[in-house]
Each structure stands twice: as structure tokens, then as C-alpha cells.
Design a protein around this motif. Structure first.
Motif, PDB file in Angstrom:
ATOM      1  N   LYS A   1      -4.417   5.164  -9.087  1.00 34.09           N
ATOM      2  CA  LYS A   1      -4.475   4.441  -7.821  1.00 34.09           C
ATOM      3  C   LYS A   1      -4.077   2.981  -8.022  1.00 34.09           C
ATOM      4  O   LYS A   1      -4.567   2.318  -8.940  1.00 34.09           O
ATOM      5  N   ASN A   2      -3.157   2.510  -7.180  1.00 36.24           N
ATOM      6  CA  ASN A   2      -2.740   1.106  -7.105  1.00 36.24           C
ATOM      7  C   ASN A   2      -2.250   0.522  -8.426  1.00 36.24           C
ATOM      8  O   ASN A   2      -2.339  -0.677  -8.646  1.00 36.24           O
TER       9      ASN A   2
ATOM     10  N   GLY B   1       0.796  -1.218   0.000  1.00 34.57           N
ATOM     11  CA  GLY B   1       0.000   0.000   0.000  1.00 34.57           C
ATOM     12  C   GLY B   1       0.825   1.263   0.000  1.00 34.57           C
ATOM     13  O   GLY B   1       0.339   2.318   0.388  1.00 34.57           O
ATOM     14  N   PHE B   2       2.069   1.177  -0.441  1.00 35.85           N
ATOM     15  CA  PHE B   2       2.962   2.328  -0.471  1.00 35.85           C
ATOM     16  C   PHE B   2       2.915   3.013  -1.826  1.00 35.85           C
ATOM     17  O   PHE B   2       2.550   2.411  -2.836  1.00 35.85           O
ATOM     18  N   ILE B   3       3.333   4.278  -1.864  1.00 36.92           N
ATOM     19  CA  ILE B   3       3.648   4.943  -3.122  1.00 36.92           C
ATOM     20  C   ILE B   3       5.045   4.473  -3.490  1.00 36.92           C
ATOM     21  O   ILE B   3       5.958   4.534  -2.664  1.00 36.92           O
ATOM     22  N   GLU B   4       5.208   3.973  -4.705  1.00 33.40           N
ATOM     23  CA  GLU B   4       6.494   3.417  -5.127  1.00 33.40           C
ATOM     24  C   GLU B   4       7.089   4.265  -6.249  1.00 33.40           C
ATOM     25  O   GLU B   4       6.369   4.728  -7.129  1.00 33.40           O
TER      26      GLU B   4
ATOM     27  N   SER C   1       8.870   6.282 -13.369  1.00 31.08           N
ATOM     28  CA  SER C   1       7.603   5.608 -13.147  1.00 31.08           C
ATOM     29  C   SER C   1       7.279   5.620 -11.657  1.00 31.08           C
ATOM     30  O   SER C   1       8.182   5.536 -10.824  1.00 31.08           O
ATOM     31  N   MET C   2       5.960   5.725 -11.358  1.00 32.70           N
ATOM     32  CA  MET C   2       5.526   5.699  -9.959  1.00 32.70           C
ATOM     33  C   MET C   2       4.235   4.904  -9.854  1.00 32.70           C
ATOM     34  O   MET C   2       3.399   4.948 -10.747  1.00 32.70           O
ATOM     35  N   LYS C   3       4.097   4.205  -8.730  1.00 41.83           N
ATOM     36  CA  LYS C   3       2.886   3.449  -8.455  1.00 41.83           C
ATOM     37  C   LYS C   3       2.130   4.150  -7.334  1.00 41.83           C
ATOM     38  O   LYS C   3       2.688   4.410  -6.268  1.00 41.83           O
ATOM     39  N   GLY C   4       0.848   4.433  -7.576  1.00 47.68           N
ATOM     40  CA  GLY C   4       0.021   5.063  -6.564  1.00 47.68           C
ATOM     41  C   GLY C   4      -0.473   4.043  -5.556  1.00 47.68           C
ATOM     42  O   GLY C   4      -0.271   2.836  -5.702  1.00 47.68           O
ATOM     43  N   ASN C   5      -1.148   4.529  -4.529  1.00 53.60           N
ATOM     44  CA  ASN C   5      -1.763   3.670  -3.518  1.00 53.60           C
ATOM     45  C   ASN C   5      -3.256   3.977  -3.482  1.00 53.60           C
ATOM     46  O   ASN C   5      -3.815   4.381  -4.499  1.00 53.60           O
ATOM     47  N   ASP C   6      -3.917   3.818  -2.358  1.00 48.74           N
ATOM     48  CA  ASP C   6      -5.360   4.078  -2.255  1.00 48.74           C
ATOM     49  C   ASP C   6      -5.695   5.568  -2.189  1.00 48.74           C
ATOM     50  O   ASP C   6      -6.867   5.930  -2.208  1.00 48.74           O
ATOM     51  N   TYR C   7      -4.715   6.417  -2.077  1.00 46.68           N
ATOM     52  CA  TYR C   7      -4.926   7.857  -1.980  1.00 46.68           C
ATOM     53  C   TYR C   7      -4.944   8.485  -3.380  1.00 46.68           C
ATOM     54  O   TYR C   7      -4.384   7.935  -4.332  1.00 46.68           O
ATOM     55  N   THR C   8      -5.553   9.665  -3.473  1.00 43.70           N
ATOM     56  CA  THR C   8      -5.430  10.492  -4.672  1.00 43.70           C
ATOM     57  C   THR C   8      -4.097  11.208  -4.532  1.00 43.70           C
ATOM     58  O   THR C   8      -3.890  11.946  -3.549  1.00 43.70           O
ATOM     59  N   THR C   9      -3.203  10.978  -5.470  1.00 40.26           N
ATOM     60  CA  THR C   9      -1.834  11.486  -5.321  1.00 40.26           C
ATOM     61  C   THR C   9      -1.411  12.269  -6.553  1.00 40.26           C
ATOM     62  O   THR C   9      -1.570  11.809  -7.681  1.00 40.26           O
ATOM     63  N   GLN C  10      -0.840  13.434  -6.285  1.00 39.84           N
ATOM     64  CA  GLN C  10      -0.269  14.258  -7.332  1.00 39.84           C
ATOM     65  C   GLN C  10       1.205  14.452  -7.008  1.00 39.84           C
ATOM     66  O   GLN C  10       1.573  14.643  -5.844  1.00 39.84           O
ATOM     67  N   VAL C  11       2.039  14.384  -8.050  1.00 39.02           N
ATOM     68  CA  VAL C  11       3.471  14.580  -7.854  1.00 39.02           C
ATOM     69  C   VAL C  11       3.939  15.719  -8.756  1.00 39.02           C
ATOM     70  O   VAL C  11       3.430  15.899  -9.856  1.00 39.02           O
TER      71      VAL C  11
END
Length: 159
Positions: free
Chosen positions: A133-134, A75-78, A108-118
Motif C-alpha cells: 500500500k502507498n 492516490g492512484f495505482i501507478e 514496478s508498481m505503486k499501490g494505493n490505499d486499497y489491497t491490490t493484487q496484480v
């Protein structure tokens, strides 16, 4: 009885520090020093050690997004970056969080259950990406038409 009242008043006033200067006691402080105020500066704790050991510059955050060992859970942001020997993971807790950093060559990045902006920079340009997400999302140089090297500079997540 009046003499007893005067004697009692004299004893009490002397004990309280009233009366003539020869009868007063010197006041002594209860504590020698008052503790300082705790002021949150939002600097990432242990950032110098992390930079030296992992070549990741963590700057500031609200404490809700933290660097973690990727093998410690799910469940991490990767984050995948060409200059890192392995993926980099961040744990998000609470309803929202933010963290500023510098991780070069992110692709590349993998999201989790959150809405994430980078947010990433390439030269003087700043680009933002919304992470799926995920699942893995192409960001930085893999999403850039020119394949330029991007630096990850901020992660913001909300539930």
C-alpha cells in the motif's frame, strides 16, 4: 331513456373498438419501436483510441478501476513499464474493482490505499503479486530471477 342508453352504449363501444367491423377503428401502436435492452458487456469504453494513442490495451472491467492522467491527482495505482514513455495510472473507486489489460514490460508498481493484487504473464506462465500500500513494489521482470519481460494482465483491488 332506453333509447338514450342504447345510443350511449353504441357510441362508447365504437370508441373502444367494439361493434361491427365497419365501426371499429384500426389500432395504432403507441411507439413504432421498442428500445433495446441495455446489456453490460464490461468492455472498456474507448479502448481502441487508448490503444492507438498510448499503446495500452484495456480489455474488460467493472468500471471501478479506470485509466487516468497521472497529473490529475493522487492516490492512484501507478505502473512503470519499459515500453511506456511515462508512468501509467489507474484510479480505483468504490469498495472493489477489477480491470483486465495488456501492458508489456512492466517492472514496478505503486499501490494505493486499497489491497491490490496484480496478475502478470511471462510466456505461458502466470504470476500474481500483492502490491504494498502507498509504496513501490518490484513486479514482473524486476522481481524475476531471469529478468524476463512480463505483461500486466489484471488488477484487482478491494478496500
Amino acid at each position: 331513456m332506453a333509447a338514450g342508453a342504447v345510443a350511449w352504449l353504441t357510441a362508447v363501444s365504437g370508441a373502444l373498438g367494439y361493434g361491427t367491423p365497419s365501426q371499429t377503428r384500426a389500432a395504432s401502436p403507441v411507439a413504432e419501436e421498442v428500445p433495446g435492452y441495455a446489456v453490460e458487456d464490461f468492455n472498456y469504453p474507448g479502448a481502441d483510441r487508448i490503444l492507438a494513442e498510448q499503446n495500452i490495451l484495456l480489455k474488460r472491467g467493472d468500471g471501478h478501476i479506470t485509466l487516468v492522467d497521472c497529473s490529475s491527482g493522487t492516490g492512484f495505482i501507478e505502473v512503470l513499464a519499459r515500453r511506456q514513455s511515462s508512468k501509467v495510472c489507474f484510479k480505483v473507486v468504490g469498495n472493489s474493482g477489477w480491470l483486465t489489460m495488456e501492458i508489456p514490460a512492466v517492472y514496478s508498481m505503486k499501490g494505493n490505499d486499497y489491497t491490490t493484487q496484480v496478475d502478470m504473464t511471462v510466456g505461458a506462465e502466470e504470476q500474481s503479486y500483492e502490491l504494498d500500500k502507498n509504496t513501490w513494489t518490484a513486479v514482473g521482470e524486476s522481481a524475476d530471477e531471469q529478468g524476463r519481460e512480463h505483461v500486466l494482465v489484471e488488477i484487482r483491488s478491494t478496500k
